[in-house]
Write an enzyme that holds these catalytic residues in place. Structure first.
Site, PDB file in Angstrom:
ATOM      1  N   ASP A  97      78.170 -23.074 -25.440  1.00 53.25           N
ATOM      2  CA  ASP A  97      78.343 -23.472 -24.038  1.00 53.25           C
ATOM      3  C   ASP A  97      77.105 -24.215 -23.567  1.00 53.25           C
ATOM      4  O   ASP A  97      75.994 -23.878 -23.970  1.00 53.25           O
ATOM      5  CB  ASP A  97      78.535 -22.231 -23.148  1.00 53.25           C
ATOM      6  CG  ASP A  97      79.862 -21.553 -23.416  1.00 53.25           C
ATOM      7  OD1 ASP A  97      80.895 -22.261 -23.412  1.00 53.25           O
ATOM      8  OD2 ASP A  97      79.862 -20.338 -23.650  1.00 53.25           O
ATOM      9  N   PHE A 204      79.331  -9.768 -16.560  1.00 54.49           N
ATOM     10  CA  PHE A 204      79.296 -10.581 -17.775  1.00 54.49           C
ATOM     11  C   PHE A 204      80.691 -11.163 -18.064  1.00 54.49           C
ATOM     12  O   PHE A 204      80.830 -12.338 -18.407  1.00 54.49           O
ATOM     13  CB  PHE A 204      78.811  -9.703 -18.942  1.00 54.49           C
ATOM     14  CG  PHE A 204      78.743 -10.414 -20.241  1.00 54.49           C
ATOM     15  CD1 PHE A 204      77.767 -11.365 -20.468  1.00 54.49           C
ATOM     16  CD2 PHE A 204      79.666 -10.149 -21.250  1.00 54.49           C
ATOM     17  CE1 PHE A 204      77.700 -12.041 -21.683  1.00 54.49           C
ATOM     18  CE2 PHE A 204      79.616 -10.824 -22.458  1.00 54.49           C
ATOM     19  CZ  PHE A 204      78.634 -11.768 -22.672  1.00 54.49           C
ATOM     20  N   HIS A 253      85.113  -5.589 -35.034  1.00 55.28           N
ATOM     21  CA  HIS A 253      83.788  -6.219 -34.891  1.00 55.28           C
ATOM     22  C   HIS A 253      83.191  -5.692 -33.585  1.00 55.28           C
ATOM     23  O   HIS A 253      83.683  -6.014 -32.501  1.00 55.28           O
ATOM     24  CB  HIS A 253      83.966  -7.746 -34.832  1.00 55.28           C
ATOM     25  CG  HIS A 253      82.680  -8.498 -34.722  1.00 55.28           C
ATOM     26  ND1 HIS A 253      81.804  -8.663 -35.775  1.00 55.28           N
ATOM     27  CD2 HIS A 253      82.098  -9.134 -33.673  1.00 55.28           C
ATOM     28  CE1 HIS A 253      80.764  -9.373 -35.394  1.00 55.28           C
ATOM     29  NE2 HIS A 253      80.904  -9.672 -34.125  1.00 55.28           N
TER      30      HIS A 253
HETATM   31  P1  FAD Z   1      85.985 -24.125 -29.661  1.00 50.37           P
HETATM   32  O1  FAD Z   1      86.836 -23.483 -30.670  1.00 50.37           O
HETATM   33  O2  FAD Z   1      85.418 -25.472 -29.978  1.00 50.37           O
HETATM   34  O3  FAD Z   1      86.863 -24.226 -28.309  1.00 50.37           O
HETATM   35  C1  FAD Z   1      86.245 -24.527 -27.077  1.00 50.37           C
HETATM   36  C2  FAD Z   1      87.285 -25.074 -26.104  1.00 50.37           C
HETATM   37  O4  FAD Z   1      87.681 -26.380 -26.478  1.00 50.37           O
HETATM   38  C3  FAD Z   1      88.584 -24.279 -26.009  1.00 50.37           C
HETATM   39  O5  FAD Z   1      89.029 -24.342 -24.687  1.00 50.37           O
HETATM   40  C4  FAD Z   1      89.524 -24.987 -26.963  1.00 50.37           C
HETATM   41  O6  FAD Z   1      90.879 -24.840 -26.555  1.00 50.37           O
HETATM   42  C5  FAD Z   1      89.050 -26.428 -26.854  1.00 50.37           C
HETATM   43  N1  FAD Z   1      89.054 -27.165 -28.122  1.00 50.37           N
HETATM   44  C6  FAD Z   1      88.761 -26.661 -29.348  1.00 50.37           C
HETATM   45  N2  FAD Z   1      88.799 -27.632 -30.273  1.00 50.37           N
HETATM   46  C7  FAD Z   1      89.112 -28.772 -29.640  1.00 50.37           C
HETATM   47  C8  FAD Z   1      89.290 -30.116 -30.054  1.00 50.37           C
HETATM   48  N3  FAD Z   1      89.167 -30.458 -31.341  1.00 50.37           N
HETATM   49  N4  FAD Z   1      89.603 -31.053 -29.119  1.00 50.37           N
HETATM   50  C9  FAD Z   1      89.732 -30.712 -27.807  1.00 50.37           C
HETATM   51  N5  FAD Z   1      89.587 -29.439 -27.357  1.00 50.37           N
HETATM   52  C10 FAD Z   1      89.268 -28.481 -28.261  1.00 50.37           C
HETATM   53  N6  FAD Z   1      77.901 -18.491 -27.823  1.00 50.37           N
HETATM   54  C11 FAD Z   1      76.619 -18.764 -28.162  1.00 50.37           C
HETATM   55  O7  FAD Z   1      75.976 -19.601 -27.503  1.00 50.37           O
HETATM   56  N7  FAD Z   1      76.007 -18.146 -29.208  1.00 50.37           N
HETATM   57  C12 FAD Z   1      76.650 -17.238 -29.983  1.00 50.37           C
HETATM   58  O8  FAD Z   1      76.080 -16.694 -30.923  1.00 50.37           O
HETATM   59  C13 FAD Z   1      78.005 -16.913 -29.649  1.00 50.37           C
HETATM   60  N8  FAD Z   1      78.713 -16.035 -30.400  1.00 50.37           N
HETATM   61  C14 FAD Z   1      80.035 -15.792 -30.099  1.00 50.37           C
HETATM   62  C15 FAD Z   1      80.773 -14.931 -30.940  1.00 50.37           C
HETATM   63  C16 FAD Z   1      82.101 -14.665 -30.671  1.00 50.37           C
HETATM   64  C17 FAD Z   1      82.866 -13.764 -31.604  1.00 50.37           C
HETATM   65  C18 FAD Z   1      82.728 -15.239 -29.526  1.00 50.37           C
HETATM   66  C19 FAD Z   1      84.151 -14.922 -29.201  1.00 50.37           C
HETATM   67  C20 FAD Z   1      82.007 -16.106 -28.706  1.00 50.37           C
HETATM   68  C21 FAD Z   1      80.660 -16.405 -28.993  1.00 50.37           C
HETATM   69  N9  FAD Z   1      79.913 -17.292 -28.216  1.00 50.37           N
HETATM   70  C22 FAD Z   1      78.600 -17.578 -28.544  1.00 50.37           C
HETATM   71  C23 FAD Z   1      80.526 -17.945 -27.047  1.00 50.37           C
HETATM   72  C24 FAD Z   1      81.163 -19.316 -27.431  1.00 50.37           C
HETATM   73  O9  FAD Z   1      80.172 -20.211 -27.824  1.00 50.37           O
HETATM   74  C25 FAD Z   1      81.901 -19.832 -26.195  1.00 50.37           C
HETATM   75  O10 FAD Z   1      82.980 -19.011 -25.896  1.00 50.37           O
HETATM   76  C26 FAD Z   1      82.326 -21.285 -26.234  1.00 50.37           C
HETATM   77  O11 FAD Z   1      82.750 -21.641 -24.918  1.00 50.37           O
HETATM   78  C27 FAD Z   1      83.475 -21.614 -27.163  1.00 50.37           C
HETATM   79  O12 FAD Z   1      83.116 -21.585 -28.459  1.00 50.37           O
HETATM   80  P2  FAD Z   1      84.268 -21.770 -29.604  1.00 50.37           P
HETATM   81  O13 FAD Z   1      83.571 -21.833 -30.891  1.00 50.37           O
HETATM   82  O14 FAD Z   1      85.309 -20.786 -29.423  1.00 50.37           O
HETATM   83  O15 FAD Z   1      84.776 -23.235 -29.183  1.00 50.37           O
END
Ligand code: FAD
Length: 281
Positions: A97, A204, A253
């Site tokens: 984010d 949170f 997890h």
């Molecule tokens: P994505 O899978 O990329 O999705 C993000 C958004 O974009 C979604 O709304 C999805 O629908 C959309 N989207 C996905 N792919 C595409 C595409 N190709 N084109 C257009 N839209 C798309 N944050 C941190 O900063 N550090 C961490 O260590 C961390 N660990 C986490 C661990 C877990 C298990 C979880 C659930 C979250 C964690 N987060 C962490 C938070 C996470 O980074 C946020 O929730 C972030 O907003 C989304 O990450 P994502 O990888 O799910 O994103």
């Protein structure tokens, strides 16, 4: 039953002591892996590297979280290679984010987690986990699109899914059913965050778009004594794990928040198959 534990890096001595104590306590449960969250940026990245090295020192199979935020592809790949050089063989690949909440991909970066997974898979043969949102990611266009992009992460080479915590078990089970209907066969590790402080969890959760059911808030409001609140936190998470087990999900997890007490309480209760709770309102 399989457990994994998530920790976050700490930047001060007291926090590091708490982290080390939690890791040492929970290590005895022989988790499938322990993971360390990632903070983008120079000092955040250093803290994550130091955090993963603490897990590796405890001989734990260690997963490093990695995000795409604020970095070019080559910077993210370089960070990933530093983790692998430390001994990490598992990434939790995430988009991350932006600090101001309005996500903008870096001009030369991986835009979304599926791009990061594909980038890692060019050279990394270890395990890759990706995130999923039973209550739908707050920025998703729709639940269907969110599921579509989750599938894209797996098609790009991810091995398994870790869910955001979700206190509404019906929603969690519906999500798993939808994933199955969408043709997702990868293991789903159910994210469990035992509640140590309901007010803190509400704050949170509001920031990350997760709900806290009113019924749960009311349940916690019944108790004032710290030991009773701890017991209730254990009971609530235990009940959720039990319900998931009954529905065929046995990979959990735990979001430990660098505390061992509640997670251990849940594990003990699961092992004994009944919670030994004595709550006094
Ligand atoms: P994505 O899978 O990329 O999705 C993000 C958004 O974009 C979604 O709304 C999805 O629908 C959309 N989207 C996905 N792919 C595409 C595409 N190709 N084109 C257009 N839209 C798309 N944050 C941190 O900063 N550090 C961490 O260590 C961390 N660990 C986490 C661990 C877990 C298990 C979880 C659930 C979250 C964690 N987060 C962490 C938070 C996470 O980074 C946020 O929730 C972030 O907003 C989304 O990450 P994502 O990888 O799910 O994103």
């Amino acid at each position: 039953m399989q457990f994994s534990f998530e920790f976050f890096p700490s930047r001060d001595n007291a926090g590091q002591l708490a982290l080390d104590m939690a890791v040492q306590q929970l290590q005895q449960w022989q988790p499938a892996f322990a993971s360390m969250t990632y903070g983008a940026g120079g000092s955040g990245q250093q803290a994550s590297l130091s955090g993963t090295s603490r897990l590796l020192q405890q001989q734990l199979a260690t997963a490093a979280h990695l995000t795409c935020v604020g970095a070019s592809k080559s910077e993210v790949q370089a960070a990933a290679k530093q983790f692998v050089a430390q001994g990490v063989d598992h990434f939790v690949a995430l988009r991350g984010d932006s600090p101001d909440g309005d996500y903008q991909p870096h001009a030369d970066g991986f835009a979304y987690a599926n791009d990061l997974v594909a980038g890692l898979r060019e050279w990394f043969a270890g395990t890759i986990s990706v995130a999923a949102y039973p209550e739908v990611h707050p920025q998703a266009v729709s639940a269907a699109k969110d599921m579509h992009f989750l599938k894209a992460k797996l098609e790009a080479g991810a091995d398994q899914i870790i869910t955001q915590y979700c206190y509404d078990t019906d929603t969690l089970l519906r999500f798993a059913e939808q994933a199955q209907k969408a043709g997702i066969e990868a293991p789903i590790l159910m994210g469990i965050m035992p509640i140590h402080d309901i007010a803190a969890v509400q704050r949170f959760s509001a920031r990350c778009g997760a709900g806290v059911p009113q019924q749960l808030i009311e349940r916690f409001a019944t108790y004032q004594q710290p030991q009773d609140i701890t017991q209730l936190g254990i009971e609530v998470a235990y009940e959720q794990c039990q319900r998931l087990l009954e529905n065929g999900f046995d990979q959990f997890h735990f979001y430990t928040l660098n505390r061992s007490l509640l997670t251990e309480g849940v594990l003990n209760a699961l092992q004994a198959s009944k919670p030994s709770l004595a709550l006094t309102a």
